[in-house]
Write a protein that holds these residues in place. Structure first.
Motif, PDB file in Angstrom:
ATOM      1  N   SER A 131       5.115   6.386  -8.529  1.00  0.00           N
ATOM      2  CA  SER A 131       4.215   6.642  -9.652  1.00  0.00           C
ATOM      3  C   SER A 131       5.026   6.533 -10.939  1.00  0.00           C
ATOM      4  O   SER A 131       6.191   6.922 -11.004  1.00  0.00           O
ATOM      5  CB  SER A 131       3.590   8.037  -9.543  1.00  0.00           C
ATOM      6  N   TRP A 171       0.831  -1.209   0.000  1.00  0.00           N
ATOM      7  CA  TRP A 171       0.000   0.000   0.000  1.00  0.00           C
ATOM      8  C   TRP A 171       0.862   1.254   0.000  1.00  0.00           C
ATOM      9  O   TRP A 171       0.581   2.210  -0.729  1.00  0.00           O
ATOM     10  CB  TRP A 171      -0.912  -0.023   1.224  1.00  0.00           C
ATOM     11  N   ASN A 191       2.536   1.719  -3.345  1.00  0.00           N
ATOM     12  CA  ASN A 191       1.544   2.198  -4.316  1.00  0.00           C
ATOM     13  C   ASN A 191       1.292   3.703  -4.166  1.00  0.00           C
ATOM     14  O   ASN A 191       1.032   4.397  -5.151  1.00  0.00           O
ATOM     15  CB  ASN A 191       0.242   1.435  -4.129  1.00  0.00           C
ATOM     16  N   LYS A 192       1.373   4.215  -2.927  1.00  0.00           N
ATOM     17  CA  LYS A 192       1.134   5.634  -2.687  1.00  0.00           C
ATOM     18  C   LYS A 192       2.331   6.518  -3.021  1.00  0.00           C
ATOM     19  O   LYS A 192       2.171   7.705  -3.283  1.00  0.00           O
ATOM     20  CB  LYS A 192       0.741   5.852  -1.225  1.00  0.00           C
TER      21      LYS A 192
END
Length: 430
Positions: A428, A421, A424-425
């Motif tokens: 990019s 998680w 993923n944050k």
């Protein structure tokens, strides 16, 4: 006459009240070492111990972070992750020191390690515990020494290569030499505190594993349900004591290490973060240190919990062998069959697949048949004992949460989910 090998337990004929002589424990309790970590026997030693703790755990890390932040240095000598490193090590060592001080004040080192109870166990358990103690000392050194050498190499390189950029007082060589030695002492002190508590926990678990393996032998000889029950209750009570002593440390360490690792992951994955061996090497070393200590605790807890719960399977197998043997000898009747005193089970399992490695079998939960003395214990008593084992699972708990292999799988799944998680944050793709 053959030379006798030195062991942890040496029976003394001159001092009947002092049954054992623990050479390594004597060394740790000696004047040369005890005041550094755990001696709280008088106010002066306690004050000295706390003073050293504050100097190496709070004072030096805080001072080094302020003085050697080196924001004007080149990219190779900047320390953007130093705050996370210092906070992580200092918080974990503070937790370790508080636990050690509490243990030393309440129990003392010998009682804390259950050395005062070794007179109640067999010689095999005492010899095994002696070996485990020596192995634990080697394990402690095997973790501390490589980490210390790696940090020494990094700090020596940092001070030598950046001597013109790093702040100094009066004399550059003398100032940097003293600062490097003090920082290395601080690192060694904090990592030693943390690993010491982890290894002590592993050592206490090792003694109970030896007791469980010795306890399992009662199913291979004539025994009484009452004696089996009393012995298991004593082991279960000891495991509960160990759980109560270490539960706060284990839970706090799990939380602190998790927070530290996620903070490290967050700052290193941040856009524009300067990550290379010179800037993030100490952060990686700190992470390895903390994760290794946590791994020692969780693995030791899961191992002894698995051993303790294997007793249930062993008792069920013992009960099954006795019941089958009784029915094979007498036949099916309306009442529970009673065998003659000379009868004994004589069964053989089918050959085990040759592809199965013998090392894969657990010592307590294996495929070997248990010799059964049917006349010693009746069916009702055996059934009651098995029911007791099934409903009174022993092991290491943390505030009621059993630390077994399933728990480790759960912890790993949660940590992996949080990691994915966070990645993923922060990451990019464009």
């Amino acid at each position: 006459m053959e030379e006798e090998q030195e062991t942890l337990v040496t029976i003394s004929n001159h001092k009947p009240k002092s049954k054992s002589n623990y050479r390594i424990i004597d060394a740790l309790e000696s004047k040369s070492f005890s005041w550094i970590f755990i001696d709280q026997s008088n106010p002066w030693k306690a004050a000295l111990s706390w003073l050293i703790f504050f100097i190496f755990t709070v004072g030096l890390p805080m001072l080094s972070h302020i003085v050697y932040q080196c924001s004007t240095c080149d990219d190779s000598h900047q320390r953007p992750f130093d705050m996370i490193v210092q906070l992580s090590l200092s918080i974990c060592s503070t937790l370790s020191f508080i636990n050690l001080s509490s243990f030393a004040r309440k129990y003392g080192l010998r009682r804390f390690l259950f050395l005062d109870k070794l007179s109640d166990v067999s010689a095999k358990v005492r010899d095994g515990y002696s070996e485990q103690l020596h192995r634990s000392i080697k394990l402690l050194c095997s973790f501390i020494i490589p980490c210390f050498l790696a940090d020494s190499a990094y700090k020596i390189w940092w001070f030598i290569s950046g001597r013109n950029q790093i702040p100094y007082i009066y004399n550059i060589y003398l100032s940097h030499t003293i600062a490097c030695i003090l920082l290395l002492c601080s690192w060694l002190y904090r990592t030693s505190l943390f690993f010491l508590v982890c290894v002590l926990f592993k050592l206490t678990c090792s003694l109970q594993i030896l007791r469980l393996e010795d306890f399992a032998k009662v199913f291979e000889k004539q025994a009484d349900v009452g004696s089996i029950l009393l012995e298991h209750l004593a082991i279960r009570r000891t495991l509960k004591i160990i759980s109560h002593r270490f539960r706060a440390f284990i839970l706090s360490t799990l939380i602190l290490v998790t927070v530290s690792q996620f903070a490290s992951l967050l700052v290193t994955l941040e856009t524009g973060s300067l990550v290379n061996l010179s800037t993030a090497g100490e952060l990686a070393l700190c992470s390895v240190t903390l994760v290794s200590g946590l791994f020692i605790c969780l693995r030791s807890a899961a191992k002894i919990t698995h051993k303790a719960q294997s007793v249930t399977s062993l008792a069920a197998k013992w009960h099954t062998c006795a019941t089958i043997d009784s029915f094979d000898d007498v036949g099916l009747t309306e009442e529970t069959p009673m065998a003659n005193s000379s009868d004994r089970a004589n069964y053989h399992f089918a050959p085990v697949d040759s592809d199965l490695d013998e090392g894969d079998e657990d010592e307590l939960d294996n495929t070997k048949l248990i010799p059964v003395y049917k006349d010693t214990i009746t069916y009702q008593k055996r059934q009651a004992l098995v029911t007791y084992f099934e409903n009174n699972r022993a092991g290491i708990t943390v505030f009621g949460f059993m630390l077994d292999r399933s728990s480790l799988h759960t912890i790993f799944a949660i940590e992996m989910s949080l990691t994915l998680w966070l990645v993923n944050k922060t990451i990019s793709f464009t």
